[in-house]
Design an enzyme around this catalytic site. Structure first.
Site, PDB file in Angstrom:
ATOM      1  N   TYR A 224      99.501  32.949  53.400  1.00 41.01           N
ATOM      2  CA  TYR A 224      98.733  33.184  52.179  1.00 41.01           C
ATOM      3  C   TYR A 224      97.472  34.004  52.472  1.00 41.01           C
ATOM      4  O   TYR A 224      97.144  34.951  51.736  1.00 41.01           O
ATOM      5  CB  TYR A 224      98.375  31.823  51.582  1.00 41.01           C
ATOM      6  CG  TYR A 224      97.609  31.855  50.286  1.00 41.01           C
ATOM      7  CD1 TYR A 224      98.235  32.195  49.086  1.00 41.01           C
ATOM      8  CD2 TYR A 224      96.264  31.510  50.249  1.00 41.01           C
ATOM      9  CE1 TYR A 224      97.528  32.203  47.890  1.00 41.01           C
ATOM     10  CE2 TYR A 224      95.556  31.506  49.065  1.00 41.01           C
ATOM     11  CZ  TYR A 224      96.190  31.852  47.886  1.00 41.01           C
ATOM     12  OH  TYR A 224      95.488  31.853  46.704  1.00 41.01           O
TER      13      TYR A 224
ATOM     14  N   LYS B 128      96.608  37.673  50.949  1.00 38.95           N
ATOM     15  CA  LYS B 128      95.463  37.854  50.064  1.00 38.95           C
ATOM     16  C   LYS B 128      94.456  38.860  50.617  1.00 38.95           C
ATOM     17  O   LYS B 128      93.840  39.608  49.855  1.00 38.95           O
ATOM     18  CB  LYS B 128      94.784  36.509  49.815  1.00 38.95           C
ATOM     19  CG  LYS B 128      95.587  35.594  48.893  1.00 38.95           C
ATOM     20  CD  LYS B 128      95.935  36.270  47.573  1.00 38.95           C
ATOM     21  CE  LYS B 128      96.473  35.318  46.536  1.00 38.95           C
ATOM     22  NZ  LYS B 128      96.832  35.990  45.268  1.00 38.95           N
TER      23      LYS B 128
END
Length: 303
Positions: A164, A168
């Site tokens: 993640y 991001k």
């Protein structure tokens, strides 16, 4: 009515932050394509059109215009269909909000290739696919606004989120590249790092007192607090705003720095490993950044 006459695509708009952004954009005058596959937090299991249809129903009940789309952002052909839904339904596309996401949290040394790829495909590839599908239409019209969701997990750091965090932070870099490449066409690209208690943050561990305090702070931050910033960035009022990273934390707004050199040292005869250890390290070490995570940096109660 800051978005009067504009058409927006909001991915992952079946609930949470995405739904609140879609609702706010509709209230601001935009026609909205509500994209959501209705999957679980991990992206596994059956999908459902219901979450997206519920968002559409709310918009229509309030007098707005919206249509649902259930294509996954993680496939190039699907991204084309998402954008085509806007063109077919409303005749144009002006705004893309890349919000769709899943989580497969795992400590790094146990993370599987499947857990890595699933998150990268939805967040990073999905942001590219949908943005790229809209880019040519933006270029031809001489305007357009991208609003991408990044995260302090990538900008600062977090435990158990290598997939993640990488996605991001990659989105933030992609946004800057879009801003650079498409500025001459009147196209803008910005990021929001949202703070909110939602399905995407419900997996944050709360086993220690410090973790429980962090979760309690997040629970005070409702998803709708991120919507005004997204509406502003998508509007003509932000015509001179591009390549930036913002955060919305309850009633606080932040502008994030972006990596730049903070200290240098020079040696005319060049460097050896030994010289780095003896000279460069002492000169640079006092400027090292701590091994902190998002919760350490944003440690105060929301106001």
């Amino acid at each position: 009515m800051m978005l009067e006459g504009k058409v927006a695509v909001v991915t992952g708009a079946g609930g949470g932050i995405g739904r609140e952004i879609a609702l706010a954009m509709a209230l601001a005058g935009a026609a909205v394509v509500v994209n959501d596959i209705g999957a679980s937090l991990t992206g596994e299991g059956p999908t459902s059109a219901t979450p997206g249809e519920q968002t559409v129903a709310i918009i229509q009940q309030r007098g707005g215009r919206a249509v649902a789309n259930t294509d996954s952002v993680a496939e190039w052909a699907n991204a084309q269909r998402i954008v085509q839904t806007a063109l077919d339904s409303f005749g144009r596309i002006d705004i893309v909000v890349n919000n769709a996401g899943i989580l497969r949290d795992q400590i790094f040394h146990k993370m599987s290739p499947e857990e890595w790829l699933a998150v990268i495909n939805v967040h990073l590839n999905g942001t590219f696919f949908v943005s790229r599908a809209a880019a040519e239409h933006f270029r031809k019209s001489g305007s357009g606004a991208f609003v991408h969701m990044t995260s302090t997990s990538g900008l600062i750091g977090n435990f158990g989120q290598a997939n993640y965090s990488a996605a991001k932070l990659g989105i933030a870099a992609m946004s800057k590249s879009i801003a650079l490449d498409m500025q001459r066409f009147g196209v803008r690209s910005n990021c929001i790092a949202p703070f909110a208690w939602s399905r995407m943050t419900s997996s944050i561990p709360a086993s220690t007192e410090a973790e429980r305090a962090r979760v309690a702070r997040l629970q005070q931050m409702t998803p709708d607090k991120n919507a005004p910033l997204a509406v502003f960035l998508a509007s003509d009022a932000a015509k001179d705003v591009t390549g930036q990273i913002f955060a919305a934390r309850h009633n606080e707004l932040f502008l994030f720095s972006q990596p730049r050199p903070i200290r240098s040292t020079h040696r005319g005869e060049g460097w050896t490993p030994e010289a780095i250890a003896e000279t460069a390290l002492p000169a640079l070490k006092s400027h090292f950044l701590p091994l902190d995570r998002s919760g350490d940096v944003f440690s105060w109660d929301p106001v």
